[in-house]
Scaffold this motif. Structure first.
Motif, mmCIF file in Angstrom:
data_model
loop_
_atom_site.group_PDB
_atom_site.id
_atom_site.type_symbol
_atom_site.label_atom_id
_atom_site.label_comp_id
_atom_site.label_asym_id
_atom_site.label_seq_id
_atom_site.Cartn_x
_atom_site.Cartn_y
_atom_site.Cartn_z
ATOM 1 N N LYS A 14 -3.589 40.860 32.097
ATOM 2 C CA LYS A 14 -4.482 40.928 30.933
ATOM 3 C C LYS A 14 -4.419 39.652 30.099
ATOM 4 N N GLU A 15 -3.224 39.075 29.976
ATOM 5 C CA GLU A 15 -3.081 37.845 29.193
ATOM 6 C C GLU A 15 -3.928 36.723 29.780
ATOM 7 N N GLY A 16 -3.950 36.619 31.098
ATOM 8 C CA GLY A 16 -4.745 35.583 31.743
ATOM 9 C C GLY A 16 -6.232 35.780 31.506
ATOM 10 N N GLU A 17 -6.672 37.035 31.544
ATOM 11 C CA GLU A 17 -8.080 37.333 31.280
ATOM 12 C C GLU A 17 -8.457 36.957 29.853
ATOM 13 N N GLU A 18 -7.598 37.299 28.905
ATOM 14 C CA GLU A 18 -7.883 36.987 27.500
ATOM 15 C C GLU A 18 -7.889 35.481 27.260
ATOM 16 N N GLN A 19 -6.992 34.760 27.916
ATOM 17 C CA GLN A 19 -6.968 33.301 27.779
ATOM 18 C C GLN A 19 -8.292 32.696 28.240
ATOM 19 N N ALA A 20 -8.819 33.210 29.339
ATOM 20 C CA ALA A 20 -10.095 32.709 29.857
ATOM 21 C C ALA A 20 -11.232 32.966 28.877
ATOM 22 N N LYS A 21 -11.278 34.180 28.340
ATOM 23 C CA LYS A 21 -12.346 34.525 27.399
ATOM 24 C C LYS A 21 -12.258 33.686 26.127
ATOM 25 N N GLN A 22 -11.049 33.475 25.627
ATOM 26 C CA GLN A 22 -10.877 32.661 24.426
ATOM 27 C C GLN A 22 -11.273 31.215 24.676
ATOM 28 N N PHE A 23 -10.950 30.725 25.854
ATOM 29 C CA PHE A 23 -11.334 29.362 26.234
ATOM 30 C C PHE A 23 -12.857 29.200 26.218
ATOM 31 N N ILE A 24 -13.557 30.153 26.813
ATOM 32 C CA ILE A 24 -15.021 30.087 26.851
ATOM 33 C C ILE A 24 -15.597 30.178 25.444
ATOM 34 N N GLU A 25 -15.021 31.037 24.604
ATOM 35 C CA GLU A 25 -15.516 31.157 23.230
ATOM 36 C C GLU A 25 -15.394 29.830 22.483
ATOM 37 N N ARG A 26 -14.289 29.131 22.672
ATOM 38 C CA ARG A 26 -14.117 27.826 22.012
ATOM 39 C C ARG A 26 -15.142 26.816 22.530
ATOM 40 N N CYS A 27 -15.374 26.831 23.824
ATOM 41 C CA CYS A 27 -16.317 25.878 24.416
ATOM 42 C C CYS A 27 -17.755 26.155 23.977
ATOM 43 N N LYS A 28 -18.098 27.418 23.840
ATOM 44 C CA LYS A 28 -19.456 27.800 23.458
ATOM 45 C C LYS A 28 -19.849 27.208 22.108
ATOM 46 N N GLU A 29 -18.869 27.066 21.225
ATOM 47 C CA GLU A 29 -19.158 26.573 19.875
ATOM 48 C C GLU A 29 -19.693 25.142 19.891
ATOM 49 N N GLU A 30 -19.355 24.383 20.932
ATOM 50 C CA GLU A 30 -19.749 22.970 21.002
ATOM 51 C C GLU A 30 -20.982 22.745 21.859
ATOM 52 N N ILE A 31 -21.579 23.820 22.370
ATOM 53 C CA ILE A 31 -22.719 23.689 23.281
ATOM 54 C C ILE A 31 -23.943 24.345 22.644
ATOM 55 N N ASP A 32 -25.005 23.578 22.506
ATOM 56 C CA ASP A 32 -26.205 24.025 21.801
ATOM 57 C C ASP A 32 -27.145 24.792 22.728
ATOM 58 N N VAL A 33 -26.679 25.943 23.182
ATOM 59 C CA VAL A 33 -27.495 26.855 23.989
ATOM 60 C C VAL A 33 -27.285 28.246 23.407
#
Length: 248
Positions: A14-33
């Motif tokens: 579960k920790e690995g899954e949450e790390q992936a989701k948090q990573f994507i959330e951080r990246c989404k903030e910098e992408i204008d889509v």
């Protein structure tokens, strides 16, 4: 309307899954889509089909699919495209563009060196580096690791750098450790080329306890993890697809 669908590997941890989701959330903030969704190839949810459907339901007419994978191997070349083809057959009106994994990248070389530095061990002149990959039957995996070794030799003081794998191909992790043990180097830095935490890291920690002695120290660094340097690489992979058709 354009959307981005990120496809992570997935894990039972579960920790690995949450790390992936948090990573994507951080990246989404910098992408204008406006439409950006996360999905997983296996073991976690949402699935690729679920993520794809969510994009369509939100109004997407074009979906850029970005594999959150370190190297170009079977998952990137076969498994994800096959899943996408099945889903796209249900939505033939949706234009799909498929991006690249992180691949061999200078910023990942920087991250590897940072992980070694974080061990707080002074690197001796005869230190050996053992790079540990997940493993794949795809021949491109060994090719990519050869390029990584070349880059590490240029960027570091390590003269001896070996590669081994946890599954699917040779040399195995055990074989890599035995070779390092026989080398009699005073230090062996074991560096996992892994994206997320999981049972593999725990197994490596347990195994290494049997190798260190007074003459030779085996030092396990942290895995790559979802580091800000990888965020920068992901941004590159997204934007090379977004601008490839001449539109921002």
């Amino acid at each position: 309307m354009k959307a981005i669908l990120y496809v992570c590997h997935g894990t039972r941890v579960k920790e690995g899954e949450e790390q992936a989701k948090q990573f994507i959330e951080r990246c989404k903030e910098e992408i204008d889509v406006s439409i950006q969704e996360v999905s997983f190839l296996e073991l976690s949810s949402p699935t690729i089909e679920q993520g794809f459907r969510t994009c369509v339901e939100k109004g997407a007419t074009e979906i850029v699919v970005i594999p959150i994978l370190l190297l170009t191997a079977g998952h990137a070349k076969e498994d994800i495209p096959q899943e996408l083809q099945q889903v796209q057959n249900k939505f033939p009106h949706i234009n799909v563009k498929y991006g690249r994994p992180f691949g061999v990248h200078q910023k990942i070389i920087q991250l590897l060196l940072q992980r070694i530095s974080e061990t707080k061990k002074e690197i001796q002149s005869d230190a050996r580096l053992l790079l540990v990959g997940r493993g794949s039957t795809d021949p491109d995996t060994k090719r990519d690791f050869s390029l990584i070794v070349e880059a590490l030799k240029k960027e570091s003081s390590f003269k001896d750098i070996d590669v081994c794998f946890l599954a699917a191909t040779d040399p195995t992790f055990e074989e890599g450790l035995i070779k390092a043990k026989q080398s009699q180097n005073s230090q062996v830095f074991v560096v996992p080329y892994l994206l997320f935490t999981g049972v593999l890291m725990k197994g490596m920690q347990k195994t290494l306890k049997n190798y260190s002695d007074e003459q030779q120290e085996f030092i396990l660094s942290n895995y790559l993890g979802y580091h800000p340097l990888l965020e920068e690489v992901l941004h590159e992979r997204v934007y090379e697809q977004i601008v490839s058709d001449g539109r921002s």
